[in-house]
Every structure is written in C-alpha cells, then in structure tokens.
Design a protein around this motif. Structure first.
Motif, PDB file in Angstrom:
ATOM      1  N   PHE A 153       2.305   3.538   8.221  1.00 41.90           N
ATOM      2  CA  PHE A 153       1.723   1.880   7.858  1.00 41.90           C
ATOM      3  C   PHE A 153       2.414   1.337   9.162  1.00 41.90           C
ATOM      4  CE2 PHE A 153       1.254   3.614   4.029  1.00 41.90           C
ATOM      5  CZ  PHE A 153       0.246   2.953   3.262  1.00 41.90           C
ATOM      6  N   GLY A 154       3.174   1.895  10.123  1.00 35.96           N
ATOM      7  CA  GLY A 154       3.546   1.230  11.335  1.00 35.96           C
ATOM      8  C   GLY A 154       2.380   0.844  12.194  1.00 35.96           C
ATOM      9  N   GLY A 155       2.875   0.037  13.203  1.00 38.51           N
ATOM     10  CA  GLY A 155       1.956  -0.571  14.158  1.00 38.51           C
ATOM     11  C   GLY A 155       1.370   0.523  15.122  1.00 38.51           C
ATOM     12  N   ASP A 156       1.904   1.588  14.999  1.00 36.65           N
ATOM     13  CA  ASP A 156       1.524   2.947  15.894  1.00 36.65           C
ATOM     14  C   ASP A 156       0.188   3.639  15.258  1.00 36.65           C
ATOM     15  OD1 ASP A 156       2.888   3.783  13.648  1.00 36.65           O
ATOM     16  OD2 ASP A 156       3.694   5.623  14.949  1.00 36.65           O
ATOM     17  N   ARG A 157      -0.118   3.268  13.965  1.00 38.38           N
ATOM     18  CA  ARG A 157      -1.177   3.717  13.161  1.00 38.38           C
ATOM     19  C   ARG A 157      -2.321   2.738  13.264  1.00 38.38           C
ATOM     20  NH1 ARG A 157      -0.100   8.647  10.493  1.00 38.38           N
ATOM     21  NH2 ARG A 157       1.666   9.671  11.513  1.00 38.38           N
ATOM     22  N   PRO A 158      -3.629   3.401  12.912  1.00 41.17           N
ATOM     23  CA  PRO A 158      -4.608   2.489  12.629  1.00 41.17           C
ATOM     24  C   PRO A 158      -4.703   1.724  11.438  1.00 41.17           C
ATOM     25  CG  PRO A 158      -5.422   4.629  13.172  1.00 41.17           C
ATOM     26  CD  PRO A 158      -4.061   4.822  13.180  1.00 41.17           C
ATOM     27  N   TYR A 159      -4.853   0.319  11.506  1.00 44.62           N
ATOM     28  CA  TYR A 159      -4.670  -0.473  10.479  1.00 44.62           C
ATOM     29  C   TYR A 159      -5.599   0.014   9.235  1.00 44.62           C
ATOM     30  CZ  TYR A 159      -5.275  -4.354   7.041  1.00 44.62           C
ATOM     31  OH  TYR A 159      -5.458  -5.059   5.882  1.00 44.62           O
ATOM     32  N   ALA A 175       5.775  -2.119   9.424  1.00 47.21           N
ATOM     33  CA  ALA A 175       4.932  -1.622   8.116  1.00 47.21           C
ATOM     34  C   ALA A 175       4.994  -2.841   7.156  1.00 47.21           C
ATOM     35  CB  ALA A 175       5.999  -0.608   7.670  1.00 47.21           C
ATOM     36  N   GLU A 176       5.983  -3.778   7.332  1.00 37.59           N
ATOM     37  CA  GLU A 176       5.726  -5.332   6.624  1.00 37.59           C
ATOM     38  C   GLU A 176       4.563  -5.966   7.023  1.00 37.59           C
ATOM     39  OE1 GLU A 176      10.177  -5.771   4.652  1.00 37.59           O
ATOM     40  OE2 GLU A 176       9.893  -6.520   6.835  1.00 37.59           O
ATOM     41  N   ILE A 177       4.367  -5.769   8.170  1.00 42.18           N
ATOM     42  CA  ILE A 177       3.320  -6.784   8.969  1.00 42.18           C
ATOM     43  C   ILE A 177       1.823  -6.322   8.247  1.00 42.18           C
ATOM     44  CG2 ILE A 177       1.918  -7.455  10.906  1.00 42.18           C
ATOM     45  CD1 ILE A 177       4.844  -7.751  12.040  1.00 42.18           C
ATOM     46  N   THR A 178       2.028  -4.840   8.277  1.00 46.30           N
ATOM     47  CA  THR A 178       0.818  -4.063   7.983  1.00 46.30           C
ATOM     48  C   THR A 178       0.526  -4.271   6.468  1.00 46.30           C
ATOM     49  OG1 THR A 178       0.838  -2.292   9.504  1.00 46.30           O
ATOM     50  CG2 THR A 178      -0.391  -1.948   7.819  1.00 46.30           C
ATOM     51  N   PHE A 179       1.663  -4.365   5.438  1.00 46.88           N
ATOM     52  CA  PHE A 179       1.375  -4.464   4.133  1.00 46.88           C
ATOM     53  C   PHE A 179       1.035  -6.051   3.898  1.00 46.88           C
ATOM     54  CE2 PHE A 179       3.074  -5.288  -0.157  1.00 46.88           C
ATOM     55  CZ  PHE A 179       2.259  -4.272  -0.871  1.00 46.88           C
ATOM     56  N   GLY A 180       1.564  -7.120   4.738  1.00 51.25           N
ATOM     57  CA  GLY A 180       1.183  -8.383   4.723  1.00 51.25           C
ATOM     58  C   GLY A 180      -0.436  -8.528   4.886  1.00 51.25           C
ATOM     59  N   GLN A 181      -0.900  -7.805   5.801  1.00 50.37           N
ATOM     60  CA  GLN A 181      -2.301  -8.007   6.033  1.00 50.37           C
ATOM     61  C   GLN A 181      -3.064  -7.229   4.955  1.00 50.37           C
ATOM     62  OE1 GLN A 181      -3.254  -9.511   8.905  1.00 50.37           O
ATOM     63  NE2 GLN A 181      -5.388  -9.278   7.915  1.00 50.37           N
ATOM     64  N   ILE A 182      -2.582  -6.232   4.339  1.00 48.68           N
ATOM     65  CA  ILE A 182      -3.282  -5.603   3.294  1.00 48.68           C
ATOM     66  C   ILE A 182      -3.422  -6.486   1.986  1.00 48.68           C
ATOM     67  CG2 ILE A 182      -3.176  -3.467   1.494  1.00 48.68           C
ATOM     68  CD1 ILE A 182      -1.989  -1.846   3.867  1.00 48.68           C
ATOM     69  N   LEU A 183      -2.417  -7.032   1.703  1.00 45.92           N
ATOM     70  CA  LEU A 183      -2.077  -8.217   0.894  1.00 45.92           C
ATOM     71  C   LEU A 183      -3.052  -9.433   0.887  1.00 45.92           C
ATOM     72  CD1 LEU A 183       1.618  -8.727   0.447  1.00 45.92           C
ATOM     73  CD2 LEU A 183      -0.043  -7.952  -1.686  1.00 45.92           C
ATOM     74  N   LYS A 184      -3.091  -9.671   2.195  1.00 45.97           N
ATOM     75  CA  LYS A 184      -4.151 -10.926   2.620  1.00 45.97           C
ATOM     76  C   LYS A 184      -5.555 -10.505   2.620  1.00 45.97           C
ATOM     77  CE  LYS A 184      -4.805 -13.983   6.312  1.00 45.97           C
ATOM     78  NZ  LYS A 184      -5.192 -13.810   7.603  1.00 45.97           N
ATOM     79  N   ASP A 185      -5.967  -9.052   2.905  1.00 48.99           N
ATOM     80  CA  ASP A 185      -7.335  -8.643   2.930  1.00 48.99           C
ATOM     81  C   ASP A 185      -7.923  -8.459   1.547  1.00 48.99           C
ATOM     82  OD1 ASP A 185      -7.537  -9.163   5.528  1.00 48.99           O
ATOM     83  OD2 ASP A 185      -7.162  -7.002   6.116  1.00 48.99           O
ATOM     84  N   ASP A 186      -6.762  -7.604   0.713  1.00 50.09           N
ATOM     85  CA  ASP A 186      -7.213  -7.142  -0.489  1.00 50.09           C
ATOM     86  C   ASP A 186      -6.456  -7.348  -1.859  1.00 50.09           C
ATOM     87  OD1 ASP A 186      -9.250  -5.389   1.029  1.00 50.09           O
ATOM     88  OD2 ASP A 186      -7.329  -4.160   1.566  1.00 50.09           O
ATOM     89  N   GLY A 202       4.973   9.441   0.554  1.00 50.34           N
ATOM     90  CA  GLY A 202       4.383   8.798   1.699  1.00 50.34           C
ATOM     91  C   GLY A 202       2.908   9.528   1.509  1.00 50.34           C
ATOM     92  N   ALA A 203       2.083   8.988   2.514  1.00 53.19           N
ATOM     93  CA  ALA A 203       0.855   9.541   2.462  1.00 53.19           C
ATOM     94  C   ALA A 203       0.081   9.245   3.953  1.00 53.19           C
ATOM     95  CB  ALA A 203      -0.202   8.976   1.359  1.00 53.19           C
ATOM     96  N   SER A 204      -0.280  10.223   4.418  1.00 52.03           N
ATOM     97  CA  SER A 204      -0.907  10.203   5.677  1.00 52.03           C
ATOM     98  C   SER A 204      -2.283   9.982   5.687  1.00 52.03           C
ATOM     99  CB  SER A 204      -0.483  11.111   6.711  1.00 52.03           C
ATOM    100  OG  SER A 204      -0.860  12.674   6.388  1.00 52.03           O
ATOM    101  N   SER A 205      -3.116  10.252   4.339  1.00 52.04           N
ATOM    102  CA  SER A 205      -4.371  10.244   4.272  1.00 52.04           C
ATOM    103  C   SER A 205      -4.674   9.942   2.732  1.00 52.04           C
ATOM    104  CB  SER A 205      -5.147  11.473   4.574  1.00 52.04           C
ATOM    105  OG  SER A 205      -4.674  12.467   3.690  1.00 52.04           O
ATOM    106  N   VAL A 206      -6.043   9.596   2.425  1.00 54.69           N
ATOM    107  CA  VAL A 206      -6.113   9.330   0.731  1.00 54.69           C
ATOM    108  C   VAL A 206      -6.043  10.603   0.133  1.00 54.69           C
ATOM    109  CG1 VAL A 206      -8.069   8.445  -0.478  1.00 54.69           C
ATOM    110  CG2 VAL A 206      -7.454   7.051   1.396  1.00 54.69           C
ATOM    111  N   GLY A 207      -6.541  11.481   0.944  1.00 51.37           N
ATOM    112  CA  GLY A 207      -6.891  13.014   0.215  1.00 51.37           C
ATOM    113  C   GLY A 207      -5.211  13.477  -0.064  1.00 51.37           C
ATOM    114  N   GLN A 208      -4.380  13.190   0.833  1.00 49.73           N
ATOM    115  CA  GLN A 208      -3.009  13.746   0.553  1.00 49.73           C
ATOM    116  C   GLN A 208      -2.403  12.674  -0.894  1.00 49.73           C
ATOM    117  OE1 GLN A 208       0.247  12.625   3.113  1.00 49.73           O
ATOM    118  NE2 GLN A 208       0.199  14.707   3.797  1.00 49.73           N
ATOM    119  N   LEU A 209      -2.869  11.483  -0.633  1.00 50.96           N
ATOM    120  CA  LEU A 209      -2.296  10.562  -1.753  1.00 50.96           C
ATOM    121  C   LEU A 209      -2.773  11.287  -3.205  1.00 50.96           C
ATOM    122  CD1 LEU A 209      -1.131   7.812  -2.565  1.00 50.96           C
ATOM    123  CD2 LEU A 209      -3.551   7.237  -2.561  1.00 50.96           C
TER     124      LEU A 209
END
Length: 345
Positions: A39-45, A76-87, A299-306
């Motif tokens: 969920f870091g800035g190094d991964r696609p949102y 990761a917190e910034i990403t999660f903040g954006q997910i909160l905002k979007d969804d 952790g999960a790197s994909s929906v399938g893995q989750l």
C-alpha cells in the motif's frame, strides 16, 4: 477520475467469523488486513484500493497500519486515507482502523521509540495522513528499554482522553512487560485492548507464557506475519524465485531459507495438501486455532491472494493427529526479526 462510487456488498457479514478481543466489547474479524506491504507510494493506487474494497466486501472490518508503513514512510496511511475518501468513508463506523508508533519514522531524537513527545506527535501526523479524527486502536509498536513504561503508557492514555484513539495496544512486548503495561493502563482507567506479536508455525514464542498473560489481563491477541513473511506460502517450496520478497532482500532474507527450513516448509505443505488447503491457508487456520488469538493479520498483493487466504476460515478445524504432525515441523526457525523488543525485560 470519475469512477463509479463504491457500494459495499450487502452480504459482507454473512461469511466472516468475528471474535471478541480479550474481555473487551470489541470484536475483530478472525483475519484482518495489514497494510505493511503493498500500500506504499511505490505501488499503483488502484491495486491497494481494489484489495481494500474486496476485503471489506468479504467482512474484513479491521485495517492495520503504522506510521512508517510504505515505502516511503507514511505513504500507506496516505493511500488508506485516499481509499477512505474514495470508497470507505460512508462505512467509517463499520471499520476498525489501527496505527502505531515506535520504530523510526522521522529524523532526530523525537522520531522513534517510546517517548510521549514521539507517540503523540506521530499519532497527530497519522490522523492527518488518513484524514481521520481518531483511530480505533493506537499501539506502542515496540518496547523502549530507555523510556519509563509509565511515560509510554501515559501517552496512550492521553490519546484516548484526547479522543484520538478509542482503544490502545502494544506490540512485541515480553510477557512481563505486557503485565506491567496492562497494570499501568488499568490504573489510569484505559484497559489494554490487544497485543500484536509476530506468530507463525515457524515462530511460536507467544505460546509458553504470553497467551496466558493476555488471558489473565483480559487483552486480545492479533498475530502478525502468520505466513512468516511469505515463507509459509507455496512460493519457496522449490527454492527462491526471482522477484519474491526474499530475492529482493526485503523483510525476508535468503539466509532464513535454509535447507532445514525449506524441508520443514515442504513437510508442512504435505499436511496442507492432505487437508485440501494451500500452505498459506493451513498456516492461517493453525495460527487462529487457539481462541485467545483474536485475529491473524495478512497482507495481500492481489485480490486473488486475499480471497485465497480468507478461504482458510472455511476449512474444518485441525484434528489432534494433524496438530501432532504439524508440531514435528512447526519449530523455532530463527526468523523472529522482532525478538529484541519482545525479549527485553
């Protein structure tokens, strides 16, 4: 962006198992989502966003963060903040969001460990990054041998009194320090909700004493690294593949993947196969076999893995024979990277 607005699955609570956290009023899903990696800035949102949405649709209400999850730190917190905002914003009261402070976060003497100065500043920063008024659980991420425990626990109490955290926890504390921390918190009227230790089939340090201690003080337990940083997955059955966490020298070094450890992993995989489970699924079923373990963090790197990992919750309980077979190979494998904190007295 103009993406369709998210509507959570109306059946999201039908399959998930929820467990009471110690003697508290709070229940957690038996498997929770950790945002340590992916969920870091190094991964696609959109990748992290898709995983978080699917997790909530499957009844995962608990999202676990820390100040320095990324990379880079804080992202990761910034990403999660954006997910909160979007969804997820409309579902805030259905979510348990946790964060922590303890490891290095920013430069200078106030950017790590257990001082009041660091913990409370860090919590404010975390809330800002996530766009939240409060977190549900705020943790002391590791024991600080040089700061009085009264000060560290006092900071957690202040977080609750200031309305910035509903509950507090500790991570990687020894049984003795856990008991002491629980006592200090209790005397201030803020009980210890939960302890977050590393725990897996290859790292069983919580069994001799910590689980009994938690039961005694009424705190829950949420296990992190139940898959031993990926060692307990089918990824390493044939050695170390390109692009894996071990090959990148991240939180899993190739030094840990000794022939001896790989042999244990392969034997555990045979037990999993006989149950119709993947090794990762077996590892999760095993980690939460004791009712005192409230939840396991994946952790999960994909929906399938989750989805595959959450399917571990549908498996039949382990039989005595299976547990005995697992015990032959589920032995201390020298992979506990957090022992410095949990062994400090």
């Amino acid at each position: 962006m103009g993406t369709m607005s998210y509507l959570a699955d109306s059946a999201r609570y039908d399959q998930m198992t929820y467990r009471r956290t110690g003697r508290s009023g709070l229940k957690l899903p038996a498997i929770s989502l950790g945002l340590w990696h992916n969920f870091g800035g190094d991964r696609p949102y959109e990748l992290g966003r898709g995983i978080a949405r699917r997790a909530f649709d499957l009844g995962v209400t608990h999202f676990d963060l820390a100040n320095n999850y990324g990379p880079p730190y804080g992202s990761a917190e910034i990403t999660f903040g954006q997910i909160l905002k979007d969804d997820l914003r409309p579902y805030r009261d259905e979510l348990v969001v946790s964060t922590k402070a303890g490891y290095d976060m920013w430069d200078g003497p106030y950017g790590e460990w257990g001082s009041r100065k660091y913990l409370l500043s860090s919590l404010d920063q975390s809330l800002t990054r996530m766009g939240l008024d409060y977190v549900d659980i705020f943790y002391s991420h590791r024991f600080d041998p040089e700061t009085p425990l009264e000060e560290t626990m006092g900071a957690l109490v202040s977080a609750v009194q200031q309305g910035k955290a509903l509950y507090v926890g500790i991570s990687s504390y020894s049984p003795a320090k856990t008991r002491e921390a629980a006592q200090l918190l209790k005397s201030a009227g803020v009980p210890l909700l939960i302890h977050q230790p590393s725990y897996s089939m290859l790292n069983r340090w919580i069994e001799p004493e910590l689980l009994d201690t938690l039961e005694e003080v009424g705190a829950g337990c949420i296990a992190f690294s139940p898959l031993a940083q990926g060692m307990l997955t089918d990824r390493y059955l044939d050695g170390v593949p390109e692009g894996s966490r071990a090959s990148q020298g991240k939180s899993l070094s190739t030094d840990l993947l000794t022939e001896q450890n790989l042999g244990r992993i392969r034997s555990l995989n045979e037990v999993a196969k006989s149950r119709g489970q993947s090794l990762a699924q077996l590892a999760l079923t095993w980690t939460i076999r004791d009712p005192r373990v409230t939840s396991a963090l994946i952790g999960a790197s994909s929906v399938g893995q989750l989805e595959q990992n959450l399917a571990a919750l549908q498996a039949p309980p382990l039989t005595d024979d299976e547990l005995a077979e697992i015990d032959k190979y589920a032995v201390e494998s020298g992979i506990d990277l957090w022992a410095t904190s949990s062994q400090a007295e």
